[in-house]
Design an enzyme around this catalytic site. Structure first.
Site, short mmCIF file in Angstrom:
data_model
loop_
_atom_site.label_atom_id
_atom_site.label_comp_id
_atom_site.label_asym_id
_atom_site.label_seq_id
_atom_site.Cartn_x
_atom_site.Cartn_y
_atom_site.Cartn_z
N ARG B 51 0.95 -0.77 0.12
CA ARG B 51 -0.17 -0.42 0.22
C ARG B 51 0.53 0.77 -0.19
O ARG B 51 2.42 0.92 0.32
CB ARG B 51 -1.06 -0.15 0.91
N GLY B 52 0.21 2.81 -0.12
CA GLY B 52 0.96 3.56 -0.12
C GLY B 52 1.34 3.42 -2.16
O GLY B 52 1.67 2.85 -2.57
N ALA B 53 0.32 5.30 -2.27
CA ALA B 53 0.38 5.61 -3.35
C ALA B 53 2.15 5.59 -4.58
O ALA B 53 1.56 3.96 -5.49
CB ALA B 53 0.25 6.77 -3.75
N ASP B 242 -2.54 10.45 -1.94
CA ASP B 242 -3.18 9.84 -2.98
C ASP B 242 -2.78 9.86 -4.28
O ASP B 242 -2.68 9.20 -4.78
CB ASP B 242 -3.97 9.19 -2.10
N ASN B 252 -5.54 11.80 0.89
CA ASN B 252 -4.63 11.25 1.56
C ASN B 252 -5.94 10.39 2.24
O ASN B 252 -7.02 10.50 2.27
CB ASN B 252 -3.85 11.89 2.11
#
Lengths: 350, 350
Positions: B51-53, B242, B252
């Site tokens: 995860r995490g853009a 994001d 976000n």
């Protein structure tokens, strides 16, 4: 209606013991914990077996009554010392909710009038006072509900935080008492319950209470409140309080202050439902309210499941302070105080 | 320093498979999940293994490379159809972080230049592009870190939300990259990590990353941010993003918007660290950013432990939108954009 208040008693006096719903186990298990003396009652308050400012006050009062029953055959200095220990233990159980100190002050006042009597008479007087405190709290909540219901429009989507319901009081509830009364007055209401980390009173207790009452309830995490408000999904916010300062500043469960700030930004009324026993006229403003710091283990996980890494520092303030300027109105048993201020609160007591 | 980025690789390319740290298991277990094709990669993104853009963008790029390896012996329409399916599956894995679509667009562009070549050549070109995306992300984070570090004073107490660290990127991190760079520049910094319900990225990932780096970190629940700010315990807020709309509005992790509102109230700078790949110039403002709604089970409990009562309704928006007006500055690899606006962002790209 008020089905829950009939079916579920948060505090149950059994003549020789106080039975408390174990709120740590809800909603998975509905169990009672019995307290037989002041020390057990104080421990139940500290451990949050019972929580919610008015409920803590009621429990502490019965803690004193239990001590009186234990001291039925004692007299003189030894009895006085035992009462002093009991008061001290109960007083130290939690620092923020002022109802605890308010109830103990009432018990102390009754004790002072019967101090010279025999044990059974003392016990009878203190037990009667505890029962009065319990009965009055239920009445006060119903009065708050009636006043507050007038602020609730038909169809209102009401956000609440923590649990200010039957489980936090002798019954009916403060914030959720307003919701119940609005529903009982024929209004179609629904509730958005913030889960209220770390102890999850919203997810566990408010959701459960509302399901019991068949009031529609939607559960969200605490961080979702702003998003819902920005999307127009919240009509009003109603919360309870643990202590209201003389100027109207409100200490309530941690996470309340951000809701008030967000509500103000979005033009959403922010109401606090609290009995007069929650108002501490001796504290000029919120900066003087002691904020309880609880155990780090509440933040690093839940119910024995730990998810945070070992070695992380934690702070765990259990309450925050919302300035009176963000409170649209205070809902009390004596009526609704719009834009609460020192003068408005003083007028309420006079 | 940057010890974690060396020791722990969020994404690890193994020539025939992509290995991802299983971020659901951290910090209790450091385990890798292997993806052998696009479908497995998409499933890992959906399930938040990764995860995490920026990290999602990198993973998706390798998902396409894996498909190219599978199609090494194929040609013509069947190969085209396989790629189309792969792109579609990856594209549908998560909706909000724009880096996913940005990375897939880059892969598609490379594919279009080698479409007529043999399978091995296509695979080599796509693998090389995925590796470039990964390497560039690390470089971009280090550049953001350098720019952002200038905004951080010695001794700064930095609040962050979710995890915008090495685990959310190819390494170093966006928001936590700024923290790392400030520390590497000799500044004594400390971090307040909001736990970030429901997925607890702050409690599990940010706390763990900071402990690995020996950067002092204090964990709090999301509802405590306002209290800490009101008591003067937070100097700046830095978060990742994001998707940033053309006007500077920032999507976000859910719970970011309340922080921005609170920071503004308390005069605390609110910074967003995000690479240009996170800026979506096709979306005029935040209202057009799709907000992912995730499974209710994330809200009713955690890791199989359920605490909410059965039957409760849940909403679970994974992101919120912070208006540009609340963003003090956007930290990018091309520099710091104060008071981000449509014109300021356009200038950044020109």
């Amino acid at each position: 209606m008020d089905a829950l208040a009939v079916r579920v008693e948060t505090l149950r006096w059994r003549g020789d013991r106080l039975e408390l719903i174990d709120q740590r186990a809800l909603p998975q298990r509905l169990e009672y914990v019995a307290c037989s003396d002041a020390a057990e009652t104080a421990a139940a308050i500290s451990a949050m077996v019972v929580r919610g400012a008015p409920a803590i006050g009621c429990a502490a009062a019965f803690g004193v009554a239990l001590e009186a029953l234990r001291q039925r055959d004692a007299r003189g200095p030894s009895r006085d010392a035992a009462f002093e220990r009991a008061f001290a233990t109960l007083q130290a159980s939690r620092p923020t909710a002022v109802n605890l100190f308010w109830a103990l002050a009432r018990m102390k006042s009754v004790l002072s009038t019967v101090r010279d009597r025999d044990g059974p008479e003392v016990a009878a007087a203190l037990t009667a006072e505890a029962q009065r405190i319990l009965a009055e709290d239920l009445e006060v909540n119903r009065a708050m509900g009636r006043h507050g219901a007038e602020l609730v429009a038909d169809g209102a989507r009401i956000m609440t935080h923590c649990n200010a319901g039957a489980l936090a009081t002798a019954g009916h509830g403060t914030a959720l008492g307003v919701v119940r009364s609005a529903r009982d007055a024929g209004k179609r209401v629904s509730v958005v319950a913030n889960e209220t980390r770390p102890f999850l009173q919203g997810a566990r207790l408010t959701a459960w209470e509302m399901l019991q009452e068949r009031i529609p309830v939607t559960l969200v995490t605490d961080g979702m409140a702003g998003h819902l408000m920005s999307r127009g999904k919240v009509d009003i916010v109603i919360v309870g309080a643990d202590r209201v300062a003389a100027n109207g500043d409100v200490a309530n469960k941690i996470g309340t202050y951000p809701l008030a700030v967000l509500a103000a930004r979005h033009g959403i009324p922010f109401y606090v439902a609290a009995p007069l026993s929650t108002v501490d006229r001796a504290i000029p403003d919120g900066s003087g309210i002691p904020i309880e710091e609880r155990d780090p283990s509440e933040v690093t996980g839940f119910r024995g499941e730990r998810w945070a890494p070992e070695g992380v520092s934690v702070v765990n303030p259990a309450f925050d302070v919302t300035p009176a300027s963000l409170v649209t109105a205070l809902i009390t048993e004596r009526g609704v105080v719009r834009a609460p201020s020192r003068d408005a609160l003083r007028a309420l007591f006079d």
